[in-house]
Write a protein that holds these residues in place. Structure first.
Motif, short mmCIF file in Angstrom:
data_model
loop_
_atom_site.label_atom_id
_atom_site.label_comp_id
_atom_site.label_asym_id
_atom_site.label_seq_id
_atom_site.Cartn_x
_atom_site.Cartn_y
_atom_site.Cartn_z
N PHE A 27 15.54 60.12 53.31
CA PHE A 27 15.67 59.10 52.26
C PHE A 27 17.09 59.05 51.71
CE2 PHE A 27 10.96 59.27 51.59
CZ PHE A 27 10.73 57.93 51.89
N LEU A 28 17.73 60.21 51.57
CA LEU A 28 19.12 60.24 51.10
C LEU A 28 20.04 59.48 52.06
CD1 LEU A 28 20.13 63.77 49.76
CD2 LEU A 28 20.50 61.57 48.67
N ILE A 29 19.88 59.73 53.34
CA ILE A 29 20.74 59.07 54.32
C ILE A 29 20.44 57.57 54.39
CG2 ILE A 29 21.27 58.95 56.79
CD1 ILE A 29 20.93 62.02 56.79
N ALA A 30 19.18 57.20 54.30
CA ALA A 30 18.82 55.78 54.30
C ALA A 30 19.36 55.08 53.06
CB ALA A 30 17.31 55.62 54.38
N TRP A 31 19.31 55.75 51.91
CA TRP A 31 19.86 55.18 50.67
C TRP A 31 21.36 54.94 50.81
CZ3 TRP A 31 23.24 58.01 47.39
CH2 TRP A 31 23.57 57.36 46.21
N GLN A 32 22.05 55.88 51.42
CA GLN A 32 23.49 55.74 51.60
C GLN A 32 23.81 54.57 52.52
OE1 GLN A 32 25.27 56.98 54.68
NE2 GLN A 32 27.26 56.44 53.86
N GLU A 33 23.02 54.37 53.55
CA GLU A 33 23.29 53.30 54.51
C GLU A 33 22.98 51.92 53.96
OE1 GLU A 33 21.03 54.38 57.92
OE2 GLU A 33 22.49 55.86 58.60
N ARG A 34 22.20 51.83 52.87
CA ARG A 34 21.83 50.53 52.29
C ARG A 34 22.87 49.98 51.33
NH1 ARG A 34 17.05 52.20 49.80
NH2 ARG A 34 16.24 53.60 51.36
#
Length: 75
Positions: A27-34
């Motif tokens: 979730f942290l990495i997905a949040w950063q990519e958004r």
């Protein structure tokens, strides 16, 4: 060494904790990519992902270490 129900329960809880930890990392990495722009992604990386991932990976390693220590018999 005696294998008892608390050992298996702790191992199961440790496994659940590790799975939750990996989920939180994703979730942290997905949040950063958004983020909307590359500069915002870079800011999220340094302000959110790096510190968060450091804490989460540390907790993951601690859980794995404690589980291995439990089953090695060196309490």
């Amino acid at each position: 060494m005696e294998t008892t129900l608390p050992n298996f329960l702790f191992t199961f809880l440790s496994l659940v904790f590790c799975l939750g930890d990996v989920t939180a990392l994703s979730f942290l990495i997905a949040w950063q990519e958004r983020a909307a722009s590359p500069s915002a992604r870079r800011a999220r990386w340094w302000r959110g992902v790096v510190p968060g991932a450091t804490v989460l990976v540390g907790l993951l390693l601690l859980a794995v270490f404690q589980t291995m220590r439990l089953w090695s018999g060196q309490n």
